[in-house]
Design a protein around this motif. Sequence first.
Motif, PDB file in Angstrom:
ATOM      1  N   GLU A  29       0.824  -1.213   0.000  1.00  0.00           N
ATOM      2  CA  GLU A  29       0.000   0.000   0.000  1.00  0.00           C
ATOM      3  C   GLU A  29       0.866   1.275   0.000  1.00  0.00           C
ATOM      4  OE1 GLU A  29      -3.992   0.311   1.493  1.00  0.00           O
ATOM      5  OE2 GLU A  29      -3.192   1.510   3.146  1.00  0.00           O
ATOM      6  N   LEU A  30       1.892   1.253   0.840  1.00  0.00           N
ATOM      7  CA  LEU A  30       2.807   2.399   0.920  1.00  0.00           C
ATOM      8  C   LEU A  30       3.397   2.704  -0.460  1.00  0.00           C
ATOM      9  CD1 LEU A  30       4.284   4.087   3.316  1.00  0.00           C
ATOM     10  CD2 LEU A  30       6.214   2.635   2.779  1.00  0.00           C
ATOM     11  N   CYS A  31       3.862   1.648  -1.142  1.00  0.00           N
ATOM     12  CA  CYS A  31       4.488   1.845  -2.451  1.00  0.00           C
ATOM     13  C   CYS A  31       3.479   2.275  -3.506  1.00  0.00           C
ATOM     14  CB  CYS A  31       5.229   0.574  -2.876  1.00  0.00           C
ATOM     15  SG  CYS A  31       6.722   0.338  -1.903  1.00  0.00           S
ATOM     16  N   LYS A  32       2.242   1.784  -3.398  1.00  0.00           N
ATOM     17  CA  LYS A  32       1.225   2.214  -4.361  1.00  0.00           C
ATOM     18  C   LYS A  32       0.911   3.701  -4.179  1.00  0.00           C
ATOM     19  CE  LYS A  32      -0.948  -2.033  -5.705  1.00  0.00           C
ATOM     20  NZ  LYS A  32      -1.776  -3.079  -5.133  1.00  0.00           N
ATOM     21  N   ILE A  33       0.862   4.149  -2.944  1.00  0.00           N
ATOM     22  CA  ILE A  33       0.634   5.588  -2.706  1.00  0.00           C
ATOM     23  C   ILE A  33       1.811   6.381  -3.270  1.00  0.00           C
ATOM     24  CG2 ILE A  33       0.311   7.384  -0.964  1.00  0.00           C
ATOM     25  CD1 ILE A  33      -1.002   5.219   0.814  1.00  0.00           C
ATOM     26  N   LEU A  34       3.018   5.858  -3.074  1.00  0.00           N
ATOM     27  CA  LEU A  34       4.200   6.552  -3.603  1.00  0.00           C
ATOM     28  C   LEU A  34       4.137   6.645  -5.122  1.00  0.00           C
ATOM     29  CD1 LEU A  34       6.964   5.046  -1.298  1.00  0.00           C
ATOM     30  CD2 LEU A  34       6.235   7.431  -1.378  1.00  0.00           C
ATOM     31  N   LYS A  35       3.554   5.626  -5.741  1.00  0.00           N
ATOM     32  CA  LYS A  35       3.451   5.631  -7.200  1.00  0.00           C
ATOM     33  C   LYS A  35       2.314   6.543  -7.678  1.00  0.00           C
ATOM     34  CE  LYS A  35       2.464   2.717 -11.148  1.00  0.00           C
ATOM     35  NZ  LYS A  35       2.217   1.367 -11.664  1.00  0.00           N
ATOM     36  N   PHE A  36       1.107   6.263  -7.192  1.00  0.00           N
ATOM     37  CA  PHE A  36      -0.058   6.956  -7.736  1.00  0.00           C
ATOM     38  C   PHE A  36      -0.205   8.383  -7.220  1.00  0.00           C
ATOM     39  CE2 PHE A  36      -1.598   2.460  -8.125  1.00  0.00           C
ATOM     40  CZ  PHE A  36      -1.419   2.415  -9.498  1.00  0.00           C
ATOM     41  N   HIS A  37       0.235   8.623  -6.014  1.00  0.00           N
ATOM     42  CA  HIS A  37       0.047   9.934  -5.414  1.00  0.00           C
ATOM     43  C   HIS A  37       1.255  10.843  -5.616  1.00  0.00           C
ATOM     44  CE1 HIS A  37      -3.391  11.136  -3.057  1.00  0.00           C
ATOM     45  NE2 HIS A  37      -2.624  12.007  -2.420  1.00  0.00           N
ATOM     46  N   TYR A  38       2.441  10.243  -5.560  1.00  0.00           N
ATOM     47  CA  TYR A  38       3.653  11.066  -5.597  1.00  0.00           C
ATOM     48  C   TYR A  38       4.474  10.879  -6.867  1.00  0.00           C
ATOM     49  CZ  TYR A  38       2.736  12.021  -0.673  1.00  0.00           C
ATOM     50  OH  TYR A  38       2.159  12.423   0.507  1.00  0.00           O
ATOM     51  N   GLY A  39       4.084   9.932  -7.706  1.00  0.00           N
ATOM     52  CA  GLY A  39       4.733   9.781  -9.005  1.00  0.00           C
ATOM     53  C   GLY A  39       6.053   9.033  -9.043  1.00  0.00           C
ATOM     54  N   PHE A  40       6.357   8.270  -7.997  1.00  0.00           N
ATOM     55  CA  PHE A  40       7.590   7.476  -8.051  1.00  0.00           C
ATOM     56  C   PHE A  40       7.400   6.282  -8.976  1.00  0.00           C
ATOM     57  CE2 PHE A  40       8.032   9.853  -4.163  1.00  0.00           C
ATOM     58  CZ  PHE A  40       9.343  10.268  -4.244  1.00  0.00           C
ATOM     59  N   LYS A  41       8.503   5.763  -9.473  1.00  0.00           N
ATOM     60  CA  LYS A  41       8.409   4.618 -10.394  1.00  0.00           C
ATOM     61  C   LYS A  41       8.538   3.333  -9.590  1.00  0.00           C
ATOM     62  CE  LYS A  41       9.583   7.233 -14.384  1.00  0.00           C
ATOM     63  NZ  LYS A  41      10.403   8.423 -14.076  1.00  0.00           N
ATOM     64  N   LEU A  42       7.473   2.557  -9.646  1.00  0.00           N
ATOM     65  CA  LEU A  42       7.400   1.339  -8.833  1.00  0.00           C
ATOM     66  C   LEU A  42       7.813   0.123  -9.642  1.00  0.00           C
ATOM     67  CD1 LEU A  42       6.402  -0.207  -6.270  1.00  0.00           C
ATOM     68  CD2 LEU A  42       4.102  -0.061  -7.199  1.00  0.00           C
ATOM     69  N   LEU A  43       8.816  -0.577  -9.162  1.00  0.00           N
ATOM     70  CA  LEU A  43       9.258  -1.807  -9.820  1.00  0.00           C
ATOM     71  C   LEU A  43       9.056  -2.969  -8.850  1.00  0.00           C
ATOM     72  CD1 LEU A  43      12.694  -0.489 -11.132  1.00  0.00           C
ATOM     73  CD2 LEU A  43      10.640  -0.824 -12.514  1.00  0.00           C
ATOM     74  N   SER A  44       8.098  -3.820  -9.150  1.00  0.00           N
ATOM     75  CA  SER A  44       7.893  -4.968  -8.260  1.00  0.00           C
ATOM     76  C   SER A  44       8.814  -6.088  -8.718  1.00  0.00           C
ATOM     77  CB  SER A  44       6.434  -5.394  -8.277  1.00  0.00           C
ATOM     78  OG  SER A  44       5.641  -4.308  -7.864  1.00  0.00           O
ATOM     79  N   LEU A  45      10.082  -5.941  -8.369  1.00  0.00           N
ATOM     80  CA  LEU A  45      11.108  -6.859  -8.886  1.00  0.00           C
ATOM     81  C   LEU A  45      11.170  -8.165  -8.121  1.00  0.00           C
ATOM     82  CD1 LEU A  45      14.262  -4.651  -9.559  1.00  0.00           C
ATOM     83  CD2 LEU A  45      12.725  -5.694 -11.209  1.00  0.00           C
ATOM     84  N   LEU A  46      10.617  -8.185  -6.916  1.00  0.00           N
ATOM     85  CA  LEU A  46      10.812  -9.351  -6.062  1.00  0.00           C
ATOM     86  C   LEU A  46       9.510 -10.043  -5.710  1.00  0.00           C
ATOM     87  CD1 LEU A  46      13.251  -7.518  -3.692  1.00  0.00           C
ATOM     88  CD2 LEU A  46      13.920  -9.267  -5.347  1.00  0.00           C
ATOM     89  N   GLU A  47       9.658 -11.341  -5.418  1.00  0.00           N
ATOM     90  CA  GLU A  47       8.512 -12.108  -4.958  1.00  0.00           C
ATOM     91  C   GLU A  47       8.949 -12.972  -3.806  1.00  0.00           C
ATOM     92  OE1 GLU A  47       6.828 -14.484  -8.097  1.00  0.00           O
ATOM     93  OE2 GLU A  47       6.274 -12.673  -9.203  1.00  0.00           O
ATOM     94  N   ARG A  48       8.016 -13.261  -2.904  1.00  0.00           N
ATOM     95  CA  ARG A  48       8.305 -14.225  -1.860  1.00  0.00           C
ATOM     96  C   ARG A  48       8.128 -15.607  -2.461  1.00  0.00           C
ATOM     97  NH1 ARG A  48       7.936 -13.663   4.043  1.00  0.00           N
ATOM     98  NH2 ARG A  48       8.541 -11.513   4.361  1.00  0.00           N
ATOM     99  N   THR A  49       9.019 -16.510  -2.108  1.00  0.00           N
ATOM    100  CA  THR A  49       8.874 -17.856  -2.660  1.00  0.00           C
ATOM    101  C   THR A  49       7.791 -18.614  -1.918  1.00  0.00           C
ATOM    102  OG1 THR A  49      10.732 -18.381  -1.260  1.00  0.00           O
ATOM    103  CG2 THR A  49      11.146 -18.281  -3.618  1.00  0.00           C
TER     104      THR A  49
END
Length: 246
Positions: free
Chosen positions: A153-173
């Motif tokens: 959620e924090l990262c989505k707000i950073l993307k949609f609200h503040y315009g940062f570029k979000l890269l979901s590079l990692l996954e939990r195995t």
Amino acid sequence: MNVLFKIKSYAVTFLRFFYSLISGGETCLVCGKTSYLTPLCSNCRKLYFVSDALKVNRCKCCGKELISEKELCMECRDSPVLKSTDKMIPLFSYRLWNKELLFMWKIQGLRALSYFFAGLVSKALKELQIEYIVPVPPRPGKIKKNGWDQIDELCKILKFHYGFKLLSLLERTSSTQQKKLNREERLSTIQSAYVLSEKVYEVLPSELCIIDDVCTTGSTIETCAHIIKVNTTVKKVYAMTLFAVG
Ligand SMILES: [Zn+2]
Ligand SMILES: [Zn+2]
């Protein structure tokens, strides 16, 4: 997605505001005055000076607050714990009411705090001119079970609200992902609960910043940074957390 996300979060905020009015409002964790919607009143929220937080003398490697040492703490001088993480940037220390705030956010699900925290992280990222962010991923099924994950959620707000570029590079195995790996890969990731996501990004930046809520030993962040460094062309991996223990 952008619009839906905003509508949903405004609706939640509105409901909470309405509830806080009829219930008399919440009390500020720090000063005890009525704070309506959030656990901190507007005055106490001003205690979180991001610019000052960034000026705290911290170990370049692990982010621990330094007292008399310069640049690196004693431990990192002897044997650095963080080898793949280029810089650890915790904003505030994990003590006093900060502990309570994190508990209310993470465990009690007080999502109104997401915007407050995202605002702080956004300020810090902007000051450091960091554009690309990578969330530490939640356990598989966590979002399904709890309805949300605080870092997501924090990262989505950073993307949609503040315009940062979000890269979901990692996954939990999960166990199924582990099965897909060959023996060697499985052995090398045996201690690691994270893998590079199968999502393909055509162009990766030369530097990015991993986002997490709290840094205890730094091992989660280091694992994530290591995976990114080994598997991608990214040169510098920073890590920003809201809080740091110790
Ligand atoms: Zn207050
Ligand atoms: Zn250190």
